[in-house]
Design a protein around this motif. Structure first.
Motif, PDB file in Angstrom:
ATOM      1  N   SER A  62       0.712  -1.323   0.066  1.00  0.00           N
ATOM      2  CA  SER A  62       0.014  -0.134   0.151  1.00  0.00           C
ATOM      3  C   SER A  62       0.810   1.288   0.100  1.00  0.00           C
ATOM      4  N   PHE A  63       1.921   1.202   0.687  1.00  0.00           N
ATOM      5  CA  PHE A  63       2.770   2.426   0.872  1.00  0.00           C
ATOM      6  C   PHE A  63       3.649   2.469  -0.466  1.00  0.00           C
ATOM      7  N   ARG A  64       3.898   1.547  -1.140  1.00  0.00           N
ATOM      8  CA  ARG A  64       4.545   1.446  -2.251  1.00  0.00           C
ATOM      9  C   ARG A  64       3.766   2.135  -3.524  1.00  0.00           C
ATOM     10  N   ARG A  65       2.466   1.616  -3.310  1.00  0.00           N
ATOM     11  CA  ARG A  65       1.680   2.201  -4.670  1.00  0.00           C
ATOM     12  C   ARG A  65       1.314   3.461  -4.296  1.00  0.00           C
ATOM     13  N   LEU A  66       1.085   3.905  -2.974  1.00  0.00           N
ATOM     14  CA  LEU A  66       1.059   5.409  -2.534  1.00  0.00           C
ATOM     15  C   LEU A  66       2.130   6.455  -3.024  1.00  0.00           C
ATOM     16  N   SER A  67       3.238   5.873  -2.843  1.00  0.00           N
ATOM     17  CA  SER A  67       4.374   6.474  -3.146  1.00  0.00           C
ATOM     18  C   SER A  67       4.574   6.915  -4.647  1.00  0.00           C
ATOM     19  N   PHE A  68       4.231   5.771  -5.500  1.00  0.00           N
ATOM     20  CA  PHE A  68       4.357   6.060  -6.888  1.00  0.00           C
ATOM     21  C   PHE A  68       3.276   6.690  -7.305  1.00  0.00           C
ATOM     22  N   ALA A  69       1.937   6.836  -6.853  1.00  0.00           N
ATOM     23  CA  ALA A  69       1.002   7.613  -7.312  1.00  0.00           C
ATOM     24  C   ALA A  69       0.917   9.069  -6.485  1.00  0.00           C
ATOM     25  N   GLY A  70       1.262   9.139  -5.578  1.00  0.00           N
ATOM     26  CA  GLY A  70       1.199  10.562  -4.724  1.00  0.00           C
ATOM     27  C   GLY A  70       2.307  11.190  -4.695  1.00  0.00           C
ATOM     28  N   PHE A  71       3.632  10.552  -4.673  1.00  0.00           N
ATOM     29  CA  PHE A  71       4.993  11.175  -4.375  1.00  0.00           C
ATOM     30  C   PHE A  71       5.356  11.886  -5.761  1.00  0.00           C
ATOM     31  N   PRO A  77       6.024  16.429 -14.935  1.00  0.00           N
ATOM     32  CA  PRO A  77       5.827  15.314 -15.621  1.00  0.00           C
ATOM     33  C   PRO A  77       7.139  15.177 -16.548  1.00  0.00           C
ATOM     34  N   GLY A  78       7.471  13.994 -16.553  1.00  0.00           N
ATOM     35  CA  GLY A  78       8.674  13.745 -17.735  1.00  0.00           C
ATOM     36  C   GLY A  78       9.950  14.159 -17.586  1.00  0.00           C
ATOM     37  N   SER A  79      10.051  14.795 -16.424  1.00  0.00           N
ATOM     38  CA  SER A  79      11.377  15.513 -15.991  1.00  0.00           C
ATOM     39  C   SER A  79      12.488  14.441 -15.517  1.00  0.00           C
ATOM     40  N   ALA A  80      13.501  14.788 -15.652  1.00  0.00           N
ATOM     41  CA  ALA A  80      14.692  13.969 -15.313  1.00  0.00           C
ATOM     42  C   ALA A  80      14.616  13.436 -13.861  1.00  0.00           C
ATOM     43  N   PRO A  81      13.948  14.689 -12.804  1.00  0.00           N
ATOM     44  CA  PRO A  81      13.899  14.046 -11.124  1.00  0.00           C
ATOM     45  C   PRO A  81      12.888  13.230 -11.130  1.00  0.00           C
ATOM     46  N   GLN A  82      11.800  13.171 -11.801  1.00  0.00           N
ATOM     47  CA  GLN A  82      10.654  12.442 -11.809  1.00  0.00           C
ATOM     48  C   GLN A  82      10.987  11.004 -12.373  1.00  0.00           C
ATOM     49  N   CYS A  84      14.164   9.980 -12.243  1.00  0.00           N
ATOM     50  CA  CYS A  84      15.321   9.143 -11.194  1.00  0.00           C
ATOM     51  C   CYS A  84      14.425   8.814 -10.226  1.00  0.00           C
ATOM     52  N   VAL A  85      13.722   9.442  -9.478  1.00  0.00           N
ATOM     53  CA  VAL A  85      13.009   9.102  -8.335  1.00  0.00           C
ATOM     54  C   VAL A  85      12.103   7.690  -8.583  1.00  0.00           C
ATOM     55  N   SER A  86      11.458   7.751  -9.822  1.00  0.00           N
ATOM     56  CA  SER A  86      10.479   6.692  -9.935  1.00  0.00           C
ATOM     57  C   SER A  86      11.471   5.614 -10.391  1.00  0.00           C
ATOM     58  N   LEU A  87      12.779   5.449 -10.699  1.00  0.00           N
ATOM     59  CA  LEU A  87      13.614   4.411 -11.022  1.00  0.00           C
ATOM     60  C   LEU A  87      14.104   4.052  -9.526  1.00  0.00           C
ATOM     61  N   ILE A  88      14.379   4.820  -8.840  1.00  0.00           N
ATOM     62  CA  ILE A  88      14.859   4.429  -7.543  1.00  0.00           C
ATOM     63  C   ILE A  88      13.861   3.607  -6.701  1.00  0.00           C
ATOM     64  N   LEU A  89      12.634   4.306  -6.812  1.00  0.00           N
ATOM     65  CA  LEU A  89      11.459   3.567  -5.932  1.00  0.00           C
ATOM     66  C   LEU A  89      11.181   2.242  -6.642  1.00  0.00           C
TER      67      LEU A  89
END
Length: 104
Positions: A62-71, A77-82, A84-89
């Motif tokens: 639940s926390f994993r899904r929340l972090s992907f959807a909410g964080f 959208p589509g930026s390098a930081p987004q 990078c963070v999504s790849l790390i998660l």
């Protein structure tokens, strides 16, 4: 009202799942009787796919899904930081699944 529900749903559902799983932890961990235990039938969808010792894994999920959807919405959208963070998660999630192997 919609702003309130944006907070209530993700936090409330995750909190409810956490409360129910912790409350019934011992019954869920009882591998021999958990399928027939009527006290935990109402939350069977939270634990059935996991091995008994991983009763807590739906909380993690639940926390994993929340972090992907909410964080990730806080990044452009589509930026390098987004990205990078999504790849790390995703990498951390893969490590958790590989290490624990929670599924029956």
């Amino acid at each position: 009202l919609s702003f309130v529900m944006i907070l209530v749903y993700p936090i409330g559902i995750t909190g409810l799942y956490t409360f129910q799983l912790i409350k019934h932890k011992n019954a869920i961990q009882d591998a021999a009787n958990r399928e027939s235990n009527m006290d935990i039938k109402h939350i069977v969808f939270l634990w059935r796919d996991y091995q008994p010792e991983f009763w807590w894994f739906e909380i993690y999920e639940s926390f994993r899904r929340l972090s992907f959807a909410g964080f990730l919405v806080w990044f452009k959208p589509g930026s390098a930081p987004q990205l990078c963070v999504s790849l790390i998660l995703a990498f951390i999630s893969s490590l958790a699944y590989s290490y624990h192997q929670p599924f029956d």
